[in-house]
Design a protein around this motif. Structure first.
Motif, PDB file in Angstrom:
ATOM      1  N   ALA A 100      10.002 141.773  49.626  1.00  0.00           N
ATOM      2  CA  ALA A 100       8.827 141.024  48.914  1.00  0.00           C
ATOM      3  C   ALA A 100       8.798 139.794  50.065  1.00  0.00           C
ATOM      4  CB  ALA A 100       9.040 140.691  47.539  1.00  0.00           C
ATOM      5  N   GLU A 101      10.030 139.268  50.203  1.00  0.00           N
ATOM      6  CA  GLU A 101      10.176 137.998  51.182  1.00  0.00           C
ATOM      7  C   GLU A 101       9.446 138.379  52.368  1.00  0.00           C
ATOM      8  OE1 GLU A 101      13.538 135.226  53.549  1.00  0.00           O
ATOM      9  OE2 GLU A 101      13.896 137.256  53.014  1.00  0.00           O
ATOM     10  N   GLN A 102       9.844 139.313  53.067  1.00  0.00           N
ATOM     11  CA  GLN A 102       9.242 139.863  54.480  1.00  0.00           C
ATOM     12  C   GLN A 102       7.678 139.929  54.338  1.00  0.00           C
ATOM     13  OE1 GLN A 102      11.579 143.288  55.274  1.00  0.00           O
ATOM     14  NE2 GLN A 102      13.071 141.993  56.496  1.00  0.00           N
ATOM     15  N   GLU A 103       7.107 140.459  53.128  1.00  0.00           N
ATOM     16  CA  GLU A 103       5.843 140.712  53.056  1.00  0.00           C
ATOM     17  C   GLU A 103       5.115 139.347  52.890  1.00  0.00           C
ATOM     18  OE1 GLU A 103       5.290 143.395  49.728  1.00  0.00           O
ATOM     19  OE2 GLU A 103       5.951 145.094  50.964  1.00  0.00           O
ATOM     20  N   TRP A 104       5.707 138.462  52.153  1.00  0.00           N
ATOM     21  CA  TRP A 104       4.986 137.172  51.759  1.00  0.00           C
ATOM     22  C   TRP A 104       4.971 136.256  53.108  1.00  0.00           C
ATOM     23  CZ3 TRP A 104       6.894 132.314  52.679  1.00  0.00           C
ATOM     24  CH2 TRP A 104       6.017 131.289  52.349  1.00  0.00           C
ATOM     25  N   ALA A 105       6.014 136.380  54.057  1.00  0.00           N
ATOM     26  CA  ALA A 105       6.077 135.789  55.246  1.00  0.00           C
ATOM     27  C   ALA A 105       4.993 136.375  56.067  1.00  0.00           C
ATOM     28  CB  ALA A 105       7.425 136.031  55.724  1.00  0.00           C
ATOM     29  N   ALA A 106       4.734 137.547  56.239  1.00  0.00           N
ATOM     30  CA  ALA A 106       3.916 138.110  57.099  1.00  0.00           C
ATOM     31  C   ALA A 106       2.378 137.648  56.716  1.00  0.00           C
ATOM     32  CB  ALA A 106       3.971 139.716  57.064  1.00  0.00           C
ATOM     33  N   ARG A 107       2.042 137.744  55.325  1.00  0.00           N
ATOM     34  CA  ARG A 107       0.857 137.313  55.158  1.00  0.00           C
ATOM     35  C   ARG A 107       0.539 135.776  55.283  1.00  0.00           C
ATOM     36  NH1 ARG A 107       2.296 139.931  50.572  1.00  0.00           N
ATOM     37  NH2 ARG A 107       2.892 138.112  49.328  1.00  0.00           N
ATOM     38  N   ALA A 108       1.711 135.047  54.954  1.00  0.00           N
ATOM     39  CA  ALA A 108       1.430 133.520  54.939  1.00  0.00           C
ATOM     40  C   ALA A 108       1.327 133.059  56.663  1.00  0.00           C
ATOM     41  CB  ALA A 108       2.901 132.937  54.543  1.00  0.00           C
ATOM     42  N   ALA A 109       1.998 133.872  57.395  1.00  0.00           N
ATOM     43  CA  ALA A 109       1.915 133.650  58.844  1.00  0.00           C
ATOM     44  C   ALA A 109       0.355 133.601  59.499  1.00  0.00           C
ATOM     45  CB  ALA A 109       2.698 134.458  59.654  1.00  0.00           C
ATOM     46  N   VAL A 110      -0.413 134.623  58.762  1.00  0.00           N
ATOM     47  CA  VAL A 110      -1.944 134.949  59.278  1.00  0.00           C
ATOM     48  C   VAL A 110      -2.915 134.791  58.303  1.00  0.00           C
ATOM     49  CG1 VAL A 110      -0.772 136.696  60.834  1.00  0.00           C
ATOM     50  CG2 VAL A 110      -1.498 137.347  58.566  1.00  0.00           C
ATOM     51  N   SER A 111      -2.735 134.106  57.298  1.00  0.00           N
ATOM     52  CA  SER A 111      -3.821 134.001  56.288  1.00  0.00           C
ATOM     53  C   SER A 111      -4.588 132.461  56.705  1.00  0.00           C
ATOM     54  CB  SER A 111      -3.258 133.722  55.094  1.00  0.00           C
ATOM     55  OG  SER A 111      -4.105 133.633  54.038  1.00  0.00           O
ATOM     56  N   PRO A 112      -5.516 132.506  57.021  1.00  0.00           N
ATOM     57  CA  PRO A 112      -6.346 131.418  57.567  1.00  0.00           C
ATOM     58  C   PRO A 112      -7.158 130.523  56.159  1.00  0.00           C
ATOM     59  CG  PRO A 112      -7.681 133.250  57.571  1.00  0.00           C
ATOM     60  CD  PRO A 112      -6.524 133.972  57.571  1.00  0.00           C
ATOM     61  N   GLY A 113      -6.948 131.285  54.816  1.00  0.00           N
ATOM     62  CA  GLY A 113      -7.265 130.685  53.625  1.00  0.00           C
ATOM     63  C   GLY A 113      -6.353 129.844  53.138  1.00  0.00           C
ATOM     64  N   THR A 114      -4.856 129.980  53.580  1.00  0.00           N
ATOM     65  CA  THR A 114      -3.730 129.405  52.650  1.00  0.00           C
ATOM     66  C   THR A 114      -2.551 129.078  53.800  1.00  0.00           C
ATOM     67  OG1 THR A 114      -2.734 131.702  52.157  1.00  0.00           O
ATOM     68  CG2 THR A 114      -3.876 130.643  50.642  1.00  0.00           C
ATOM     69  N   PRO A 115      -2.721 128.484  54.692  1.00  0.00           N
ATOM     70  CA  PRO A 115      -1.928 127.962  55.630  1.00  0.00           C
ATOM     71  C   PRO A 115      -0.569 127.713  55.393  1.00  0.00           C
ATOM     72  CG  PRO A 115      -3.565 126.529  55.873  1.00  0.00           C
ATOM     73  CD  PRO A 115      -4.101 127.404  55.083  1.00  0.00           C
ATOM     74  N   THR A 116       0.416 127.918  55.707  1.00  0.00           N
ATOM     75  CA  THR A 116       1.867 127.838  55.312  1.00  0.00           C
ATOM     76  C   THR A 116       2.756 127.261  56.233  1.00  0.00           C
ATOM     77  OG1 THR A 116       1.609 129.369  53.407  1.00  0.00           O
ATOM     78  CG2 THR A 116       3.748 128.639  53.628  1.00  0.00           C
ATOM     79  N   PHE A 117       3.581 126.257  56.009  1.00  0.00           N
ATOM     80  CA  PHE A 117       4.414 125.583  56.885  1.00  0.00           C
ATOM     81  C   PHE A 117       5.848 125.325  56.519  1.00  0.00           C
ATOM     82  CE2 PHE A 117      -0.006 123.951  56.896  1.00  0.00           C
ATOM     83  CZ  PHE A 117      -0.370 124.280  58.422  1.00  0.00           C
ATOM     84  N   VAL A 118       6.703 125.651  57.264  1.00  0.00           N
ATOM     85  CA  VAL A 118       8.106 125.386  56.980  1.00  0.00           C
ATOM     86  C   VAL A 118       8.266 123.776  57.028  1.00  0.00           C
ATOM     87  CG1 VAL A 118      10.572 125.517  57.597  1.00  0.00           C
ATOM     88  CG2 VAL A 118       8.942 127.478  57.397  1.00  0.00           C
TER      89      VAL A 118
END
Length: 75
Positions: free
Chosen positions: A25-43
């Motif tokens: 689930a962590e890997q799936e979340w990170a993969a989606r977060a990396a390419v989602s233009p509607g929900t940009p996510t940053f470390v």
């Protein structure tokens, strides 16, 4: 990093996700977060490059919601 944060951090109380999080689930979340233009996510990092949390935007037309989670308690 995310797996430990999501499953052990005091900030997890406010996360909108089902816990505990699995490695898959962590890997799936990170993969989606990396390419989602509607929900940009940053470390979030310290000046010395230590990862201490995440920040994310949810874009809602002309508005946006900002979420910030600091997971390393010493910061």
């Amino acid at each position: 990093m995310l797996l430990r944060w999501f499953n052990q951090s005091a900030a997890r109380t406010w996360l909108m996700t089902r816990l505990p999080l699995s490695r898959n689930a962590e890997q799936e979340w990170a993969a989606r977060a990396a390419v989602s233009p509607g929900t940009p996510t940053f470390v979030i990092q310290t000046k010395s490059g230590v990862d201490i949390g995440v920040a994310g935007l949810t874009l809602l037309g002309a508005r946006a919601e900002l979420g910030i989670a600091l997971h390393e308690s010493r910061y």
